[in-house]
Design a protein around this motif. Structure first.
Motif, PDB file in Angstrom:
ATOM      1  N   GLY A   1       0.786  -1.227   0.000  1.00  0.00           N
ATOM      2  CA  GLY A   1       0.000   0.000   0.000  1.00  0.00           C
ATOM      3  C   GLY A   1       0.817   1.276   0.000  1.00  0.00           C
ATOM      4  O   GLY A   1       0.257   2.365   0.015  1.00  0.00           O
ATOM      5  N   THR A   2       2.136   1.157  -0.007  1.00  0.00           N
ATOM      6  CA  THR A   2       3.008   2.327   0.057  1.00  0.00           C
ATOM      7  C   THR A   2       3.863   2.428  -1.206  1.00  0.00           C
ATOM      8  O   THR A   2       4.630   1.517  -1.498  1.00  0.00           O
ATOM      9  CB  THR A   2       3.942   2.238   1.284  1.00  0.00           C
ATOM     10  OG1 THR A   2       3.137   2.185   2.468  1.00  0.00           O
ATOM     11  CG2 THR A   2       4.866   3.437   1.369  1.00  0.00           C
ATOM     12  N   PRO A   3       3.738   3.515  -1.965  1.00  0.00           N
ATOM     13  CA  PRO A   3       4.568   3.667  -3.158  1.00  0.00           C
ATOM     14  C   PRO A   3       6.048   3.713  -2.793  1.00  0.00           C
ATOM     15  O   PRO A   3       6.414   4.176  -1.715  1.00  0.00           O
ATOM     16  CB  PRO A   3       4.127   4.999  -3.760  1.00  0.00           C
ATOM     17  CG  PRO A   3       3.012   5.504  -2.939  1.00  0.00           C
ATOM     18  CD  PRO A   3       2.871   4.659  -1.727  1.00  0.00           C
ATOM     19  N   ALA A   4       6.875   3.241  -3.711  1.00  0.00           N
ATOM     20  CA  ALA A   4       8.321   3.215  -3.473  1.00  0.00           C
ATOM     21  C   ALA A   4       9.059   3.883  -4.630  1.00  0.00           C
ATOM     22  O   ALA A   4       8.637   3.790  -5.783  1.00  0.00           O
ATOM     23  CB  ALA A   4       8.791   1.775  -3.307  1.00  0.00           C
ATOM     24  N   PHE A   5      10.145   4.527  -4.281  1.00  0.00           N
ATOM     25  CA  PHE A   5      11.011   5.189  -5.255  1.00  0.00           C
ATOM     26  C   PHE A   5      12.443   4.753  -4.994  1.00  0.00           C
ATOM     27  O   PHE A   5      12.795   4.368  -3.882  1.00  0.00           O
ATOM     28  CB  PHE A   5      10.929   6.714  -5.108  1.00  0.00           C
ATOM     29  CG  PHE A   5       9.629   7.294  -5.566  1.00  0.00           C
ATOM     30  CD1 PHE A   5       9.509   7.848  -6.824  1.00  0.00           C
ATOM     31  CD2 PHE A   5       8.519   7.280  -4.736  1.00  0.00           C
ATOM     32  CE1 PHE A   5       8.306   8.382  -7.250  1.00  0.00           C
ATOM     33  CE2 PHE A   5       7.311   7.801  -5.144  1.00  0.00           C
ATOM     34  CZ  PHE A   5       7.201   8.358  -6.414  1.00  0.00           C
ATOM     35  N   SER A   6      13.242   4.867  -6.022  1.00  0.00           N
ATOM     36  CA  SER A   6      14.666   4.588  -5.882  1.00  0.00           C
ATOM     37  C   SER A   6      15.457   5.605  -6.681  1.00  0.00           C
ATOM     38  O   SER A   6      15.000   6.086  -7.722  1.00  0.00           O
ATOM     39  CB  SER A   6      14.984   3.179  -6.410  1.00  0.00           C
ATOM     40  OG  SER A   6      16.384   2.957  -6.405  1.00  0.00           O
ATOM     41  N   ALA A   7      16.636   5.900  -6.187  1.00  0.00           N
ATOM     42  CA  ALA A   7      17.604   6.618  -7.006  1.00  0.00           C
ATOM     43  C   ALA A   7      18.007   5.670  -8.128  1.00  0.00           C
ATOM     44  O   ALA A   7      17.814   4.456  -8.017  1.00  0.00           O
ATOM     45  CB  ALA A   7      18.817   6.983  -6.152  1.00  0.00           C
ATOM     46  N   PRO A   8      18.550   6.184  -9.221  1.00  0.00           N
ATOM     47  CA  PRO A   8      19.020   5.276 -10.274  1.00  0.00           C
ATOM     48  C   PRO A   8      20.022   4.272  -9.699  1.00  0.00           C
ATOM     49  O   PRO A   8      20.830   4.617  -8.832  1.00  0.00           O
ATOM     50  CB  PRO A   8      19.690   6.219 -11.273  1.00  0.00           C
ATOM     51  CG  PRO A   8      19.007   7.541 -11.057  1.00  0.00           C
ATOM     52  CD  PRO A   8      18.734   7.585  -9.576  1.00  0.00           C
ATOM     53  N   GLN A   9      19.911   3.033 -10.143  1.00  0.00           N
ATOM     54  CA  GLN A   9      20.761   1.939  -9.663  1.00  0.00           C
ATOM     55  C   GLN A   9      21.316   1.174 -10.856  1.00  0.00           C
ATOM     56  O   GLN A   9      20.839   1.325 -11.970  1.00  0.00           O
ATOM     57  CB  GLN A   9      19.945   0.958  -8.809  1.00  0.00           C
ATOM     58  CG  GLN A   9      19.102   1.555  -7.722  1.00  0.00           C
ATOM     59  CD  GLN A   9      19.903   2.019  -6.517  1.00  0.00           C
ATOM     60  OE1 GLN A   9      21.090   1.730  -6.381  1.00  0.00           O
ATOM     61  NE2 GLN A   9      19.259   2.746  -5.616  1.00  0.00           N
TER      62      GLN A   9
ATOM     63  N   LYS B   1       6.029  -8.018  -5.728  1.00  0.00           N
ATOM     64  CA  LYS B   1       5.515  -8.992  -4.756  1.00  0.00           C
ATOM     65  C   LYS B   1       4.488  -8.352  -3.825  1.00  0.00           C
ATOM     66  O   LYS B   1       3.580  -9.022  -3.344  1.00  0.00           O
ATOM     67  CB  LYS B   1       6.651  -9.571  -3.912  1.00  0.00           C
ATOM     68  CG  LYS B   1       7.553 -10.530  -4.652  1.00  0.00           C
ATOM     69  CD  LYS B   1       8.653 -11.013  -3.712  1.00  0.00           C
ATOM     70  CE  LYS B   1       9.645 -11.909  -4.401  1.00  0.00           C
ATOM     71  NZ  LYS B   1      10.741 -12.312  -3.492  1.00  0.00           N
ATOM     72  N   LEU B   2       4.666  -7.063  -3.566  1.00  0.00           N
ATOM     73  CA  LEU B   2       3.741  -6.341  -2.690  1.00  0.00           C
ATOM     74  C   LEU B   2       2.658  -5.597  -3.468  1.00  0.00           C
ATOM     75  O   LEU B   2       1.802  -4.941  -2.873  1.00  0.00           O
ATOM     76  CB  LEU B   2       4.517  -5.342  -1.821  1.00  0.00           C
ATOM     77  CG  LEU B   2       5.493  -5.946  -0.822  1.00  0.00           C
ATOM     78  CD1 LEU B   2       6.372  -4.853  -0.213  1.00  0.00           C
ATOM     79  CD2 LEU B   2       4.743  -6.697   0.266  1.00  0.00           C
ATOM     80  N   ALA B   3       2.731  -5.680  -4.801  1.00  0.00           N
ATOM     81  CA  ALA B   3       1.789  -4.987  -5.678  1.00  0.00           C
ATOM     82  C   ALA B   3       1.769  -3.481  -5.408  1.00  0.00           C
ATOM     83  O   ALA B   3       0.710  -2.859  -5.331  1.00  0.00           O
ATOM     84  CB  ALA B   3       0.396  -5.595  -5.561  1.00  0.00           C
ATOM     85  N   ILE B   4       2.962  -2.902  -5.245  1.00  0.00           N
ATOM     86  CA  ILE B   4       3.062  -1.458  -5.015  1.00  0.00           C
ATOM     87  C   ILE B   4       3.716  -0.802  -6.220  1.00  0.00           C
ATOM     88  O   ILE B   4       4.446  -1.442  -6.980  1.00  0.00           O
ATOM     89  CB  ILE B   4       3.867  -1.127  -3.739  1.00  0.00           C
ATOM     90  CG1 ILE B   4       5.288  -1.670  -3.818  1.00  0.00           C
ATOM     91  CG2 ILE B   4       3.131  -1.642  -2.504  1.00  0.00           C
ATOM     92  CD1 ILE B   4       6.194  -1.224  -2.677  1.00  0.00           C
ATOM     93  N   SER B   5       3.445   0.480  -6.390  1.00  0.00           N
ATOM     94  CA  SER B   5       4.094   1.209  -7.475  1.00  0.00           C
ATOM     95  C   SER B   5       5.564   1.415  -7.123  1.00  0.00           C
ATOM     96  O   SER B   5       5.922   1.585  -5.959  1.00  0.00           O
ATOM     97  CB  SER B   5       3.404   2.546  -7.730  1.00  0.00           C
ATOM     98  OG  SER B   5       3.599   3.419  -6.642  1.00  0.00           O
ATOM     99  N   PHE B   6       6.387   1.370  -8.142  1.00  0.00           N
ATOM    100  CA  PHE B   6       7.824   1.565  -7.961  1.00  0.00           C
ATOM    101  C   PHE B   6       8.323   2.411  -9.111  1.00  0.00           C
ATOM    102  O   PHE B   6       8.063   2.104 -10.276  1.00  0.00           O
ATOM    103  CB  PHE B   6       8.560   0.222  -7.945  1.00  0.00           C
ATOM    104  CG  PHE B   6      10.057   0.375  -7.890  1.00  0.00           C
ATOM    105  CD1 PHE B   6      10.692   0.670  -6.697  1.00  0.00           C
ATOM    106  CD2 PHE B   6      10.826   0.260  -9.047  1.00  0.00           C
ATOM    107  CE1 PHE B   6      12.064   0.842  -6.644  1.00  0.00           C
ATOM    108  CE2 PHE B   6      12.200   0.422  -9.003  1.00  0.00           C
ATOM    109  CZ  PHE B   6      12.819   0.715  -7.792  1.00  0.00           C
TER     110      PHE B   6
END
Length: 192
Positions: free
Chosen positions: A112-120, A134-139
């Motif tokens: 239920g919590t959106p996730a972001f990442s710096a470029p990897q 797996k958690l069905a969250i936006s990334f």
């Protein structure tokens, strides 16, 4: 310097007030056989006590090592999660490969919590996407800071990695405001 309200370091008096409030209660539990928390666990409890007692509107918690066993995972439903650039740090705990490290770091993701990442690197991004799936969250991978119409921005710290961190911070803030239906203070637009 670990605790700030509106960008200002918490005063020594306020820090001491909440430090001793937490310490004294934990000591009572320790006398009853419950072990005292470790350093970072204690700081996390202290931060949460300060944030709730001081009625902050928004709290930003930075993880320790990050990952499944991080003390900040006590927050069950954060507004948004972000992962900065991954490297080969704390390998004895997080793993020996970038994929293993990414798997551990994704342990902060919550349903239920959106996730972001710096470029990897691709192997890390692939793992982060898989774990988010797996958690069905936006990334999303945070776009570069240049993609925001910010103008001539001067950061408080120097280095290319600080621009990457700032871009991630902008993505996290934009997500928070979008989720809370507020764009009152949001004047930056992102060029895709």
């Amino acid at each position: 310097e670990r605790f700030r309200f509106n960008g200002v370091e918490v005063s020594e008096d306020l820090f001491a007030k909440y430090f001793w409030w937490c310490w004294n209660r934990l000591q009572v539990k320790a006398e009853a056989g419950v072990p005292m928390p470790g350093f970072f666990q204690f700081l996390t409890l202290l931060a949460l006590k300060m944030f709730t007692s001081e009625n902050v509107d928004v709290a930003i918690l930075e993880v320790g090592l990050g990952g499944r066993y991080d003390a900040t995972n006590i927050v069950i439903s954060p507004a948004v999660c972000g992962i900065t650039s991954l490297g080969f740090d704390h390998m004895e705990i997080l793993g020996n490969t970038l994929a293993e490290i990414a798997t551990e770091k994704a342990g902060i993701f919550k349903a239920g919590t959106p996730a972001f990442s710096a470029p990897q690197k691709p192997e890390a991004i692939d793992v982060l996407r898989k774990e988010a799936g797996k958690l069905a969250i936006s990334f999303e991978v945070s776009p570069s800071l240049d993609s925001y119409q910010i103008g001539n921005l001067q950061l408080g710290l120097e280095g290319d990695h600080q621009h990457i961190n700032a871009a991630l911070a902008v993505s996290l803030c934009a997500c928070w405001e979008k989720r809370h239906g507020s764009s009152e203070h949001w004047t930056m637009t992102h060029k895709r």
